[in-house]
Design a protein around this motif. Structure first.
Motif, short mmCIF file in Angstrom:
data_model
loop_
_atom_site.label_atom_id
_atom_site.label_comp_id
_atom_site.label_asym_id
_atom_site.label_seq_id
_atom_site.Cartn_x
_atom_site.Cartn_y
_atom_site.Cartn_z
N LEU A 138 -27.51 3.46 35.60
CA LEU A 138 -27.96 4.48 34.46
C LEU A 138 -28.25 3.60 32.83
O LEU A 138 -28.36 3.57 32.46
CB LEU A 138 -26.16 4.79 33.27
N ILE A 139 -28.08 1.65 33.36
CA ILE A 139 -28.72 1.12 32.79
C ILE A 139 -29.53 0.12 32.10
O ILE A 139 -30.02 -0.27 31.67
CB ILE A 139 -26.73 -0.20 32.62
N GLY A 140 -30.41 0.51 32.84
CA GLY A 140 -31.94 0.89 32.63
C GLY A 140 -32.57 0.75 31.50
O GLY A 140 -33.14 -0.09 30.89
N PRO A 141 -32.16 1.73 30.61
CA PRO A 141 -32.99 2.12 29.60
C PRO A 141 -32.25 1.35 28.23
O PRO A 141 -33.56 0.90 27.08
CB PRO A 141 -32.36 3.37 28.78
N LEU A 142 -31.20 0.29 28.50
CA LEU A 142 -30.76 -1.31 27.71
C LEU A 142 -32.19 -2.13 27.57
O LEU A 142 -32.29 -2.70 26.90
CB LEU A 142 -29.47 -1.62 28.42
N GLY A 143 -33.08 -1.72 29.02
CA GLY A 143 -34.16 -3.10 28.47
C GLY A 143 -35.08 -2.59 27.30
O GLY A 143 -35.57 -3.08 27.49
N CYS A 144 -34.83 -1.04 27.25
CA CYS A 144 -36.51 -0.84 26.03
C CYS A 144 -36.03 0.67 25.18
O CYS A 144 -35.71 -0.04 24.12
CB CYS A 144 -37.20 -0.40 27.26
N GLY A 145 -35.96 1.81 25.73
CA GLY A 145 -35.67 2.34 24.14
C GLY A 145 -34.21 3.00 24.07
O GLY A 145 -34.13 2.14 22.34
N LEU A 184 -31.16 7.98 18.18
CA LEU A 184 -30.26 8.24 18.63
C LEU A 184 -29.34 6.79 19.17
O LEU A 184 -28.02 6.71 18.72
CB LEU A 184 -29.87 9.30 19.94
N ALA A 185 -30.43 6.04 20.07
CA ALA A 185 -29.25 4.83 20.07
C ALA A 185 -29.29 4.06 18.54
O ALA A 185 -28.76 3.44 18.40
CB ALA A 185 -30.49 3.87 20.62
N ALA A 186 -30.47 4.54 17.84
CA ALA A 186 -30.71 3.48 16.46
C ALA A 186 -28.78 4.11 15.65
O ALA A 186 -28.35 3.84 14.81
CB ALA A 186 -31.35 3.84 15.33
N LYS A 235 -17.08 1.18 22.09
CA LYS A 235 -17.40 1.78 20.84
C LYS A 235 -19.56 2.26 20.62
O LYS A 235 -19.50 2.38 19.81
CB LYS A 235 -17.71 0.66 19.91
N PHE A 236 -19.87 2.39 21.87
CA PHE A 236 -21.73 2.33 22.16
C PHE A 236 -21.67 3.04 23.41
O PHE A 236 -22.03 2.81 24.41
CB PHE A 236 -22.14 1.23 22.36
N PRO A 237 -21.56 4.52 23.65
CA PRO A 237 -21.56 5.54 24.46
C PRO A 237 -22.88 5.41 24.44
O PRO A 237 -23.32 7.19 24.83
CB PRO A 237 -20.40 6.38 24.06
N PHE A 238 -24.33 4.65 25.44
CA PHE A 238 -25.14 5.15 25.48
C PHE A 238 -25.63 5.80 26.71
O PHE A 238 -26.51 6.65 26.96
CB PHE A 238 -26.04 3.81 25.86
N HIS A 239 -24.30 5.93 27.35
CA HIS A 239 -24.46 7.26 28.59
C HIS A 239 -24.69 9.04 28.65
O HIS A 239 -24.93 9.44 29.24
CB HIS A 239 -23.51 7.10 29.35
#
Length: 367
Positions: A162-169, A199-201, A332-336
């Motif tokens: 799941l962590i690939g999007p941390l590299g861009c979006g 939503l990451a913002a 604190k950062f539930p990006f999933h």
């Protein structure tokens, strides 16, 4: 090595899964077995012909997985390490020297050139070169060749697929808040677009303790998700002019606005929603590369407005991705919550789901 990859033949075509050949890693490269790769708007922009890339080729730039092999000069990762893969940079120009690789002076060459820096191809099909090395990875595949500079070692206990999007979006949206605009406690922020970046913002603004977080999004499901993630307000742009709706919440205007849409009418409305000394961060990729934003000069001067572009959230992935993962592990950062998964074979279905708003971020898995 024979691998499976989603190949884009020409602009406007759908992706097709093909067996292609992956070369051997150069001295500063690594081979990564991909666990998951996110679909980013930038991939779709290339598919639509809005961004340059040599085709036929393999896209994908939000990959994550396990290192299988390393080149002779690689010492920061080893076979068996879990990694996220981010954008590529030269490491030698003035901006890279300043710790700002997102503004690498060779960014287009290193991320959109389709070949390695020496002109060679990492991916071939039937003896012919394919466009590859997209963002230093081309991760819409089962295996990739990446570079030591753009792989980031991560802990074994994170959900590697799941962590690939941390590299861009996700990095871009969070970094816009934390790095580019450096939004502080009790600030008022408006975010146009409730996709992955927007939503990451929101998640990052919650971490920073923003007092007001206003999301502008046409899809009701994404407005609801924004509120669930910590936004204080979510408005429908079709209900009334955006600036009027924002000023109904914050009469003096917001201190910060982030645009992820690259739509000129939205950008103009965001400018109208800024208060004195407000800052607008522009992230989106426009359909028209020549699009220009008209700015009323007198209000911009009298209000002291700032307009700035944002690439990759001004992030250094080697530092920022581990920081986001630390926040995630602390709850604190539930990006999933932004992510759904589909197998790589369903890539065209996944792109359609994102376009309809049925999914925020689809990660394509290989197992």
């Amino acid at each position: 090595m024979e691998i499976q990859a989603a190949v884009l033949g020409e602009v406007g075509e759908q992706f097709r899964i093909e067996t292609v050949d992956l070369g051997v890693p150069a001295a500063d490269e690594v081979i990564v077995e991909i666990a998951g790769s996110g679909i980013c708007h930038t991939d779709v922009a290339v598919q639509a012909g809005h961004l340059p890339f040599p085709l036929p080729g393999v896209l994908g730039h939000e990959g994550s997985g396990t290192v299988l092999e390393v080149g002779t000069n690689v010492d920061s990762v080893a076979p068996g390490d879990k990694v996220a893969i981010s954008f590529n940079s030269c490491g030698e120009c003035a901006q890279c020297d300043k710790g700002a690789p997102a503004y690498c002076l060779r960014f287009m060459e290193y991320n959109f050139g389709g070949v390695r820096a020496d002109g060679s191809a990492a991916v071939t099909h039937a003896g012919k070169s394919l466009g590859g090395n997209f963002f230093g990875q081309s991760s819409l595949a089962t295996h990739v060749i990446a570079h030591e500079r753009n792989v980031v070692k991560v802990p074994d206990d994170v959900p590697i697929e799941l962590i690939g999007p941390l590299g861009c979006g996700i990095q871009t949206g969070a970094g816009a808040v934390m790095n580019s605009l450096d939004i502080q406690h009790a600030a008022a922020l408006a975010v146009a677009g409730g996709g992955t970046v927007g939503l990451a913002a929101v998640l990052a603004a919650v971490v920073r303790g923003a007092a007001l977080i206003i999301v502008v999004e046409p899809h009701e499901s994404r407005r609801k998700l924004a509120l669930d993630l910590g936004a204080t307000h979510a408005i429908d742009p079709s209900a009334a002019p955006i600036s009027e709706q924002i000023r109904a919440i914050v009469p003096d205007g917001v201190e910060y606005a982030i645009d992820t849409t690259a739509q000129l009418p939205v950008l103009e409305q965001l400018l109208g929603s800024l208060g004195a000394r407000g800052v607008l961060g522009m992230i989106g990729v426009p359909a028209d590369p020549a699009a220009a934003l008209p700015v009323a000069l007198i209000p911009a001067v009298l209000q002291g407005l700032t307009i700035r572009g944002v690439t990759e959230g001004d992030a250094d992935p080697q530092a920022f991705i581990p920081y986001l993962l630390d926040l995630y592990r602390e709850g604190k950062f539930p990006f999933h919550k932004l992510i759904s998964t589909m197998p790589l074979s369903r890539i065209n279905e996944a792109i359609a789901a994102q376009h309809r708003g049925d999914a925020v971020k689809v990660v394509l898995t290989t197992h």
